[in-house]
Write a protein that holds these residues in place. Structure first.
Motif, PDB file in Angstrom:
ATOM      1  N   LEU A 189       0.327   9.096  -5.939  1.00 33.84           N
ATOM      2  CA  LEU A 189       0.593  10.506  -5.646  1.00 33.84           C
ATOM      3  C   LEU A 189       1.487  11.126  -6.712  1.00 33.84           C
ATOM      4  O   LEU A 189       1.250  12.240  -7.170  1.00 33.84           O
ATOM      5  CB  LEU A 189       1.244  10.640  -4.268  1.00 33.84           C
ATOM      6  N   ALA A 190       2.533  10.386  -7.116  1.00 34.53           N
ATOM      7  CA  ALA A 190       3.456  10.903  -8.118  1.00 34.53           C
ATOM      8  C   ALA A 190       2.779  11.079  -9.473  1.00 34.53           C
ATOM      9  O   ALA A 190       3.129  11.978 -10.243  1.00 34.53           O
ATOM     10  CB  ALA A 190       4.659   9.974  -8.248  1.00 34.53           C
ATOM     11  N   SER A 191       1.795  10.226  -9.758  1.00 32.02           N
ATOM     12  CA  SER A 191       1.079  10.314 -11.030  1.00 32.02           C
ATOM     13  C   SER A 191       0.020  11.406 -11.030  1.00 32.02           C
ATOM     14  O   SER A 191      -0.503  11.765 -12.088  1.00 32.02           O
ATOM     15  CB  SER A 191       0.416   8.969 -11.348  1.00 32.02           C
ATOM     16  N   THR A 202      10.545   9.504  -9.593  1.00 35.05           N
ATOM     17  CA  THR A 202      10.784   8.317  -8.776  1.00 35.05           C
ATOM     18  C   THR A 202      11.654   8.584  -7.543  1.00 35.05           C
ATOM     19  O   THR A 202      11.937   7.658  -6.788  1.00 35.05           O
ATOM     20  CB  THR A 202      11.460   7.212  -9.615  1.00 35.05           C
ATOM     21  N   GLY A 203      12.061   9.823  -7.325  1.00 33.73           N
ATOM     22  CA  GLY A 203      12.915  10.121  -6.181  1.00 33.73           C
ATOM     23  C   GLY A 203      12.282   9.773  -4.846  1.00 33.73           C
ATOM     24  O   GLY A 203      12.991   9.466  -3.880  1.00 33.73           O
ATOM     25  N   TRP A 204      10.965   9.816  -4.799  1.00 33.97           N
ATOM     26  CA  TRP A 204      10.257   9.512  -3.555  1.00 33.97           C
ATOM     27  C   TRP A 204      10.464   8.073  -3.101  1.00 33.97           C
ATOM     28  O   TRP A 204      10.358   7.773  -1.893  1.00 33.97           O
ATOM     29  CB  TRP A 204       8.754   9.765  -3.728  1.00 33.97           C
ATOM     30  N   MET A 235       0.819  -1.206   0.000  1.00 33.92           N
ATOM     31  CA  MET A 235       0.000   0.000   0.000  1.00 33.92           C
ATOM     32  C   MET A 235       0.854   1.257   0.000  1.00 33.92           C
ATOM     33  O   MET A 235       0.563   2.223  -0.715  1.00 33.92           O
ATOM     34  CB  MET A 235      -0.903  -0.015   1.244  1.00 33.92           C
ATOM     35  N   LEU A 236       1.921   1.277   0.777  1.00 37.05           N
ATOM     36  CA  LEU A 236       2.781   2.457   0.855  1.00 37.05           C
ATOM     37  C   LEU A 236       3.409   2.779  -0.503  1.00 37.05           C
ATOM     38  O   LEU A 236       3.372   3.926  -0.962  1.00 37.05           O
ATOM     39  CB  LEU A 236       3.870   2.244   1.912  1.00 37.05           C
ATOM     40  N   TYR A 237       3.966   1.784  -1.149  1.00 35.86           N
ATOM     41  CA  TYR A 237       4.578   2.019  -2.455  1.00 35.86           C
ATOM     42  C   TYR A 237       3.522   2.336  -3.517  1.00 35.86           C
ATOM     43  O   TYR A 237       3.731   3.210  -4.373  1.00 35.86           O
ATOM     44  CB  TYR A 237       5.410   0.812  -2.883  1.00 35.86           C
ATOM     45  N   GLY A 238       2.396   1.640  -3.459  1.00 39.98           N
ATOM     46  CA  GLY A 238       1.329   1.923  -4.416  1.00 39.98           C
ATOM     47  C   GLY A 238       0.787   3.330  -4.268  1.00 39.98           C
ATOM     48  O   GLY A 238       0.511   4.024  -5.260  1.00 39.98           O
ATOM     49  N   SER A 239       0.657   3.788  -3.027  1.00 39.10           N
ATOM     50  CA  SER A 239       0.167   5.140  -2.775  1.00 39.10           C
ATOM     51  C   SER A 239       1.153   6.175  -3.293  1.00 39.10           C
ATOM     52  O   SER A 239       0.757   7.195  -3.865  1.00 39.10           O
ATOM     53  CB  SER A 239      -0.067   5.348  -1.282  1.00 39.10           C
ATOM     54  N   GLY A 240       2.440   5.920  -3.089  1.00 35.29           N
ATOM     55  CA  GLY A 240       3.440   6.839  -3.619  1.00 35.29           C
ATOM     56  C   GLY A 240       3.360   6.962  -5.123  1.00 35.29           C
ATOM     57  O   GLY A 240       3.472   8.062  -5.679  1.00 35.29           O
ATOM     58  N   THR A 241       3.150   5.836  -5.791  1.00 36.24           N
ATOM     59  CA  THR A 241       3.008   5.853  -7.251  1.00 36.24           C
ATOM     60  C   THR A 241       1.798   6.671  -7.672  1.00 36.24           C
ATOM     61  O   THR A 241       1.867   7.476  -8.619  1.00 36.24           O
ATOM     62  CB  THR A 241       2.889   4.419  -7.790  1.00 36.24           C
ATOM     63  N   ARG A 263       8.865  17.913  -8.615  1.00 33.96           N
ATOM     64  CA  ARG A 263       8.131  17.995  -9.884  1.00 33.96           C
ATOM     65  C   ARG A 263       9.019  18.602 -10.960  1.00 33.96           C
ATOM     66  O   ARG A 263       9.682  19.601 -10.749  1.00 33.96           O
ATOM     67  CB  ARG A 263       6.881  18.854  -9.719  1.00 33.96           C
ATOM     68  N   GLY A 264       9.048  17.967 -12.128  1.00 33.47           N
ATOM     69  CA  GLY A 264       9.857  18.446 -13.231  1.00 33.47           C
ATOM     70  C   GLY A 264      11.292  17.968 -13.189  1.00 33.47           C
ATOM     71  O   GLY A 264      12.051  18.220 -14.124  1.00 33.47           O
ATOM     72  N   VAL A 265      11.691  17.287 -12.112  1.00 39.03           N
ATOM     73  CA  VAL A 265      13.060  16.793 -11.979  1.00 39.03           C
ATOM     74  C   VAL A 265      13.091  15.267 -12.035  1.00 39.03           C
ATOM     75  O   VAL A 265      13.839  14.667 -12.790  1.00 39.03           O
ATOM     76  CB  VAL A 265      13.704  17.285 -10.666  1.00 39.03           C
TER      77      VAL A 265
END
Length: 210
Positions: free
Chosen positions: A101-103, A170-172, A93-99, A165-167
């Motif tokens: 959020l990033a999207s 996947t850094g998160w 869930m943690l990794y999926g949520s990060g994905t 953002r813009g850099v």
């Protein structure tokens, strides 16, 4: 018969236009933030501005629907994580949520403050904390980890996603991996008390008031 077929086609076209507008809004907001004008969203979607206003009478209505759609994805992801074996669902869930959020970084500022999506947010958090309990039961997460710790992890990752953002997209993931490592059993004892539920509620109220 022809009239009925035309009606079905019209409804299908309207639904497709609506989704194109939401997809365009997600793309434009992620790239340029929420201040971008709706005329640019209509252009990217390939529809006229009149079509946009027929589907969404205000820009705020468009943003609110986009947030609702994203939170539905969060809830679906959380429900899927419940079926993970051996307490692995929390990390999933943690990794999926990060994905997610990033999207959808363009609407991060509205994710937890939209009045129309309170039920979805509450359901997501309920499942998230159930996943935490299961992870503890299977010895994957330290016993002193709290619901508030998860809130802070998400707020921290949200900050990383917003500022990169813009850099990089996947850094998160590195920061998430570091924080999950700190949640493992056997890590050093924590000499700081967890944030209280009252503090979490106060912070949430401040976020929702923005």
């Amino acid at each position: 018969m022809s009239s009925q077929a035309d009606g079905k086609a019209l409804r299908r076209d309207a639904a497709e236009n609506r989704q194109r507008l939401l997809d365009a809004a997600a793309t434009v907001f992620s790239a340029r933030g929420l201040d971008v004008g709706v005329d640019e969203i209509a252009r990217v979607a390939g529809v006229g501005i009149g079509t946009l206003y027929r589907r969404f009478p205000t820009k705020d209505a468009l943003i609110s629907e986009l947030v609702r759609q994203v939170l539905e994805e969060f809830v679906a992801l959380a429900n899927e994580a419940l079926s993970a074996p051996d307490g692995e669902g929390l990390e999933q869930m943690l990794y999926g949520s990060g994905t997610l959020l990033a999207s959808n970084r363009g609407c991060l500022s509205r994710m937890w403050s939209d009045d129309e999506t309170t039920i979805l947010r509450d359901e997501y958090r309920r499942i998230l904390f159930e996943l935490l309990a299961r992870a503890k039961q299977h010895g994957r997460i330290r016993e002193d980890a709290t619901d508030a710790d998860l809130d802070l992890i998400f707020w921290s990752v949200r900050g990383v996603i917003a500022t990169t953002r813009g850099v990089t997209d996947t850094g998160w993931r590195r920061i998430m991996a570091v924080m999950i490592a700190g949640l493992r059993p056997g890590a050093d004892n924590l000499d700081a008390i967890p944030m209280s539920a009252q503090h979490v509620a106060q912070i949430m109220d401040q976020l929702w008031a923005r």
